[in-house]
Design an enzyme around this catalytic site. Sequence first.
Site, mmCIF file in Angstrom:
data_model
loop_
_atom_site.group_PDB
_atom_site.id
_atom_site.type_symbol
_atom_site.label_atom_id
_atom_site.label_comp_id
_atom_site.label_asym_id
_atom_site.label_seq_id
_atom_site.Cartn_x
_atom_site.Cartn_y
_atom_site.Cartn_z
ATOM 1 N N GLU A 1 1.089 -1.064 -0.136
ATOM 2 C CA GLU A 1 -0.014 0.057 -0.152
ATOM 3 C C GLU A 1 0.859 1.297 0.184
ATOM 4 O O GLU A 1 1.320 1.477 1.127
ATOM 5 C CB GLU A 1 -0.981 0.084 1.166
ATOM 6 C CG GLU A 1 -1.901 -1.154 1.217
ATOM 7 C CD GLU A 1 -2.893 -0.857 0.375
ATOM 8 O OE1 GLU A 1 -3.434 0.153 -0.035
ATOM 9 O OE2 GLU A 1 -3.477 -2.167 -0.362
ATOM 10 N N CYS B 1 -2.454 9.073 2.116
ATOM 11 C CA CYS B 1 -1.953 8.307 0.900
ATOM 12 C C CYS B 1 -2.892 8.864 -0.338
ATOM 13 O O CYS B 1 -2.537 8.809 -1.306
ATOM 14 C CB CYS B 1 -1.541 6.764 0.723
ATOM 15 S SG CYS B 1 -3.061 5.839 1.606
HETATM 16 P P1 NAD Z 1 10.116 6.711 4.691
HETATM 17 O O1 NAD Z 1 10.051 6.477 3.276
HETATM 18 O O2 NAD Z 1 11.472 6.789 5.263
HETATM 19 O O3 NAD Z 1 9.246 5.915 5.541
HETATM 20 C C1 NAD Z 1 8.139 5.476 5.237
HETATM 21 C C2 NAD Z 1 7.548 4.445 6.325
HETATM 22 O O4 NAD Z 1 8.133 3.353 6.078
HETATM 23 C C3 NAD Z 1 7.875 4.863 7.863
HETATM 24 O O5 NAD Z 1 6.791 4.327 8.741
HETATM 25 C C4 NAD Z 1 9.088 4.044 7.950
HETATM 26 O O6 NAD Z 1 9.250 3.969 9.331
HETATM 27 C C5 NAD Z 1 9.059 2.812 7.264
HETATM 28 N N1 NAD Z 1 10.452 2.373 6.801
HETATM 29 C C6 NAD Z 1 11.433 3.176 6.337
HETATM 30 N N2 NAD Z 1 12.155 2.467 5.799
HETATM 31 C C7 NAD Z 1 11.942 1.064 6.164
HETATM 32 C C8 NAD Z 1 12.465 -0.170 5.862
HETATM 33 N N3 NAD Z 1 13.665 -0.391 5.498
HETATM 34 N N4 NAD Z 1 11.904 -1.135 6.351
HETATM 35 C C9 NAD Z 1 10.654 -1.225 6.861
HETATM 36 N N5 NAD Z 1 9.996 0.104 7.270
HETATM 37 C C10 NAD Z 1 10.609 1.037 6.678
HETATM 38 O O7 NAD Z 1 9.449 8.187 4.517
HETATM 39 P P2 NAD Z 1 8.837 8.970 5.768
HETATM 40 O O8 NAD Z 1 9.567 10.306 6.378
HETATM 41 O O9 NAD Z 1 8.686 8.272 7.102
HETATM 42 O O10 NAD Z 1 7.732 9.360 5.210
HETATM 43 C C11 NAD Z 1 7.657 10.153 3.981
HETATM 44 C C12 NAD Z 1 6.986 9.503 2.933
HETATM 45 O O11 NAD Z 1 6.346 8.478 2.975
HETATM 46 C C13 NAD Z 1 5.813 10.449 2.331
HETATM 47 O O12 NAD Z 1 6.154 11.672 1.427
HETATM 48 C C14 NAD Z 1 4.957 9.597 1.827
HETATM 49 O O13 NAD Z 1 5.017 9.388 0.451
HETATM 50 C C15 NAD Z 1 5.237 8.236 2.312
HETATM 51 N N6 NAD Z 1 4.277 7.342 3.165
HETATM 52 C C16 NAD Z 1 3.199 7.090 2.938
HETATM 53 C C17 NAD Z 1 2.281 6.726 3.704
HETATM 54 C C18 NAD Z 1 1.013 5.705 3.126
HETATM 55 O O14 NAD Z 1 -0.031 5.612 3.805
HETATM 56 N N7 NAD Z 1 1.122 4.994 2.185
HETATM 57 C C19 NAD Z 1 2.398 6.545 5.364
HETATM 58 C C20 NAD Z 1 3.434 7.291 5.633
HETATM 59 C C21 NAD Z 1 4.458 7.840 4.692
#
Ligand code: NAD
Length: 476
Positions: free
Chosen positions: A248, A282
Amino acid sequence: MYPELGLYIDGQWRPGGSGLTAPVLNPATEEVLGQVPLATIADLDDAIVGARKGFETWRAIPIADRVAILHKAADILTSRADRVGRVMTLEQGKPFREARGEALRVANALRWDADDARRAYGRIIPSADDTVLSVRHEPVGVVAAFTPWNFPAGSPMRKIAAALSAGCSIVVKASEETPGTAVELVGCFAEAGVPAGVLNLVFGEPAEVSKHLIASPATRLVAFTGSIPVGKLLAAQAGAEMKPCLMELGGHAPVIVCADADPVAAARKAAFAKFVNAGQVCTSPSRFLVHEDVYDEFVTEFVAAADRVVVGDGLEEGVTMGPLANPRRLKAMEEFVADAVSKGATLVRGGERLDRAGFFFAPTVLTDVPADAQVMRDEPFGPIAPIVPFNDLDRALTIANELPYGLAAYGFTRSSKTAEKLIRGLEAGILSINHCGGSVHEAPSGGVKQSGYGKEGGPEGLEGYLITKRVSHLLV
Ligand code: NAD
């Protein structure tokens, strides 16, 4: 008010094996709420061993008893909606009303999935010979799930509810930035009588935890909600072991407002959807393509709606938009605005951080945003609304579809013919016409293109957690 944080492994609350922790911040005050324990590899191995054992226990329990336990967990959560909502607001920032609503909504999602699991029917197929040919659905096994911080109850529950309803066990790594809500949720399941090992909660260094859990031979399904780059990374790791995934991921939802739409109603609905959860959704509408005949009226009403947003600490009465959840989003908003303005966009409202403690960013409206502005191409995931005019619907559809995302899309028109053109033309997994529909559990949500694959919600949501077994049984 804020819970004690722990890992929940094989039916026990415990600290991380190394004693390492990370601070959890209140985004409205920047104060430290607590310390989240970080799991070691040994902790993760214990969770996997627990989940493997938990799976055998759970799948052997008759469905009616499993459903009763899950309903009990939903009832406990419902009775604690105030408490869970307050914890969520403290650690994530959203207004208490929304946070409480999220807790109640996910309790209903759990009830829906539990009831739906009763209908995981197989079938008997007339066979050509002496065999009884049947198709059965069975739980896939141990699930490894990774959830983000924007819906601290919604994201983990969608995975926990589907997994446990299907008869799976699960190890969830919830966000280290919103661990308190996950701890509260898991507490409801534990009190309801979910056996040890069925539901495990860990926190840690995300890349290390996901790599280890995905690689474990015990893990049979990977479920992730988050950004596209991380989704691709985890899908590649799962692919290396040929494990199925539910992904997702992000989107960049276009809103097409046609010439015949009511621009005032469209602007009010779109603005509400834009600023809910400070745009950190999202499916948040994030590119507004408005026909030039109704452009001025739409912009005027949208700006008025932005002006009515009350920004503040989500625990304060009357606040309709809290802070951004973390400083990364603040920085991203500042960069989006600076880039758009430097390329010729008009900043009509907001555009900057509020001059107070906390990660507050003003509701922001940009008009006449050029197509090459970063905010028109990258998911803003924040309270920024870029609005652009169009004069040809086919061109608007091309713009809407030209990004690699395909999660949500919205259209406004009074013509059923035009609505059908939008429905057929928009490349998205979640479509709303004449409103901005929120998440519902009885129907599937999920993306197309790089927004991911697999569904959450509806019967399709449960399917992801089941395997299909064809059995031909020769009677002897
Ligand atoms: P990010 O890409 O670092 O992390 C997104 C999420 O993934 C966080 O919860 C983080 O803890 C987790 N994550 C990161 N690296 C991981 C890994 N290797 N293994 C497992 N989990 C991991 O970015 P962020 O700063 O937390 O969020 C920014 C971007 O993430 C936003 O711009 C948005 O696009 C996206 N996001 C999407 C959703 C959604 O509902 N689809 C939710 C939160 C963030």
